[in-house]
Design a protein around this motif. Structure first.
Motif, PDB file in Angstrom:
ATOM      1  N   GLN A 208       0.817  -1.130  -0.068  1.00  0.00           N
ATOM      2  CA  GLN A 208       0.052   0.117  -0.077  1.00  0.00           C
ATOM      3  C   GLN A 208       0.881   1.066  -0.019  1.00  0.00           C
ATOM      4  OE1 GLN A 208      -3.679   0.556   1.025  1.00  0.00           O
ATOM      5  NE2 GLN A 208      -4.107  -1.037   2.524  1.00  0.00           N
ATOM      6  N   GLY A 209       0.272   2.204  -0.587  1.00  0.00           N
ATOM      7  CA  GLY A 209       1.165   3.478  -0.925  1.00  0.00           C
ATOM      8  C   GLY A 209       0.178   4.612  -1.245  1.00  0.00           C
ATOM      9  N   LEU A 210       1.093   5.772  -1.202  1.00  0.00           N
ATOM     10  CA  LEU A 210       0.352   7.058  -1.786  1.00  0.00           C
ATOM     11  C   LEU A 210      -0.084   6.957  -3.436  1.00  0.00           C
ATOM     12  CD1 LEU A 210       2.246   9.685   0.013  1.00  0.00           C
ATOM     13  CD2 LEU A 210      -0.139   8.723   0.723  1.00  0.00           C
ATOM     14  N   MET A 211      -1.277   7.202  -3.838  1.00  0.00           N
ATOM     15  CA  MET A 211      -1.656   7.291  -5.048  1.00  0.00           C
ATOM     16  C   MET A 211      -1.547   8.876  -5.266  1.00  0.00           C
ATOM     17  SD  MET A 211      -4.879   4.398  -5.502  1.00  0.00           S
ATOM     18  CE  MET A 211      -5.783   5.080  -4.179  1.00  0.00           C
ATOM     19  N   VAL A 212      -0.841   9.218  -6.354  1.00  0.00           N
ATOM     20  CA  VAL A 212      -0.751  10.708  -6.525  1.00  0.00           C
ATOM     21  C   VAL A 212      -0.847  10.928  -8.042  1.00  0.00           C
ATOM     22  CG1 VAL A 212       0.745  10.824  -4.576  1.00  0.00           C
ATOM     23  CG2 VAL A 212       1.839  10.435  -6.737  1.00  0.00           C
ATOM     24  N   ALA A 213      -0.932  12.265  -8.430  1.00  0.00           N
ATOM     25  CA  ALA A 213      -0.953  12.683  -9.964  1.00  0.00           C
ATOM     26  C   ALA A 213       0.106  12.120 -10.585  1.00  0.00           C
ATOM     27  CB  ALA A 213      -1.498  14.148  -9.889  1.00  0.00           C
ATOM     28  N   PRO A 214       0.093  11.798 -11.933  1.00  0.00           N
ATOM     29  CA  PRO A 214       1.353  11.617 -12.730  1.00  0.00           C
ATOM     30  C   PRO A 214       2.396  12.739 -12.610  1.00  0.00           C
ATOM     31  CG  PRO A 214      -0.425  11.458 -13.752  1.00  0.00           C
ATOM     32  CD  PRO A 214      -1.030  12.065 -12.788  1.00  0.00           C
ATOM     33  N   GLY A 215       3.622  12.227 -12.261  1.00  0.00           N
ATOM     34  CA  GLY A 215       4.685  13.026 -11.958  1.00  0.00           C
ATOM     35  C   GLY A 215       4.939  13.361 -10.603  1.00  0.00           C
ATOM     36  N   ASN A 216       4.032  13.256  -9.744  1.00  0.00           N
ATOM     37  CA  ASN A 216       3.917  13.340  -8.119  1.00  0.00           C
ATOM     38  C   ASN A 216       4.157  14.995  -7.960  1.00  0.00           C
ATOM     39  OD1 ASN A 216       3.867  13.195  -5.703  1.00  0.00           O
ATOM     40  ND2 ASN A 216       5.508  11.809  -5.183  1.00  0.00           N
TER      41      ASN A 216
END
Length: 370
Positions: A208-216
């Motif tokens: 499990q982890g952070l789902m972030v926008a492309p390119g973070n």
């Protein structure tokens, strides 16, 4: 207010549990291909048919779907783009309920078409691997080995409660790998499980982890980053295993729930959280790599966890449970789970010692007199 009608089809082929709409399929194809002719080719339809259907839908909905400019390729209107967005949002939020509805229908038909197929009711936290397991179980090597998993997706806590109340034969839940005593997981799950009464069956390991926008774009690498950079966060509902994991990670980082902007915003599944991030309504959410990949997001791994299956000891000899354990130990299944992003087989199908997997119980041994 436009009303909805739902329908389903019967097929031997496996397919995702989606409520499909032909208009959305048309709009998606035209959007992806950049023209009506390209969309028609992608769908295997004629240009005339697609053009006619788009015009029919415009009359039905009372809004234009395409921008028709002389000498220019047709493109979607803002209204059409909003329709597609609304459909993706609804599909993501309702994915567990849609899959549960399909499971209920398939259970009925499994019994109607072949009474030799065993049915095993499983309440579980919404999970990519569980969905995959349902499909492979129905495609056993022969008729006698086919198993229908009647899956009801619910939070981990609610799944174990359903098991204890006799509403299912097996439950699925997940905890941090090497879970320690005196943690949030212990306070949540220990009152619901009893050594000697319940049996743990290995299923998988996942990340499990952070789902972030492309390119973070916010360079989020931890929950502390989410808090200090005031990133908009999407949480999971009370009773879900991921909510328990999040609270445990906050405890480890010495953070209060109020440190996360959006902690009280609860979503029903990993896919729903991913869709919020993909649509720009949130900056991050805790979830699995598979959900992030499906939504076109970047994924920042944080923790590994074990996904457990649990049943009553008395159920271990039931044919459905035995079939499931055998399936989980096949090379076919272990290879299948290994290609899901962020997943790996781990003691799949083995009956494990609850005291070793979940080391929350200690029993004093009486001294034997000399």
């Amino acid at each position: 207010m436009h009303r909805l009608q739902l329908h389903y089809t019967l097929s031997r082929d496996a397919s995702p549990a989606l409520v499909r709409n032909p208009l959305i399929d048309l709009l998606q194809a035209v959007s992806n291909q950049g023209s009506i002719s390209g969309g028609a080719r992608a769908l295997g339809l004629s240009y005339r048919h697609v053009w006619g259907e788009l015009k029919r839908w415009e009359n039905e909905l009372g809004n234009e779907l395409m921008v028709w400019e002389k000498g220019q390729s047709a493109r979607l209107t803002d209204f059409a783009a909003k329709l597609m967005w609304a459909e993706r949002q609804a599909q993501a939020r309702l994915a567990p309920q849609i899959e549960a509805l399909r499971a209920e229908l398939e259970r009925s038909f499994a019994q109607a078409f072949d009474d030799r197929v065993h049915v095993l009711t499983l309440y579980a936290s919404h999970d990519e691997a569980i969905s995959s397991l349902r499909e492979i179980a129905l495609r056993g090597p022969d008729e006698a080995s086919r198993l229908h998993l009647d899956v009801r997706f619910t939070g981990s806590v609610d799944a174990i409660r359903a098991l204890n109340e006799g509403r299912c034969v097996m439950a699925g839940f997940h905890t941090l790998e090497n879970s320690s005593p005196k943690t949030r997981s212990e306070r949540t799950y220990k009152p619901l499980l009893q050594p000697g009464l319940h049996k743990i069956i290995g299923f998988a390991r996942r990340t499990q982890g952070l789902m972030v926008a492309p390119g973070n774009p916010l360079a989020l690498r931890s929950l502390s980053d989410v808090a200090t950079r005031h990133a908009r966060f999407a949480n999971r509902a009370l009773g879900s295993g991921t909510r328990v994991v999040l609270d445990e990670l906050l405890d480890q980082a010495n953070l209060n729930a109020t440190a996360l902007s959006g902690y009280d915003r609860a979503e029903p599944s990993h896919a729903a959280v991913a869709q919020l991030v993909a649509s720009g309504q949130c900056d991050a959410g805790l979830g699995i790599a598979a959900a992030a990949q499906h939504a076109g997001l970047d994924f920042v791994p944080l923790v590994d966890e074990r996904y457990h299956l649990v049943c009553l000891k008395s159920a271990l000899e039931q044919p459905g449970v035995q079939q499931l354990r055998q399936l989980l130990q096949t090379p076919d299944w272990q290879a299948r789970v290994g290609v899901i992003p962020g997943y790996a087989s781990q003691q799949s199908g083995e009956v494990l010692s609850m005291r070793k997997v979940l080391p929350w119980w200690s029993f004093s041994h009486k001294k034997v007199p000399a």
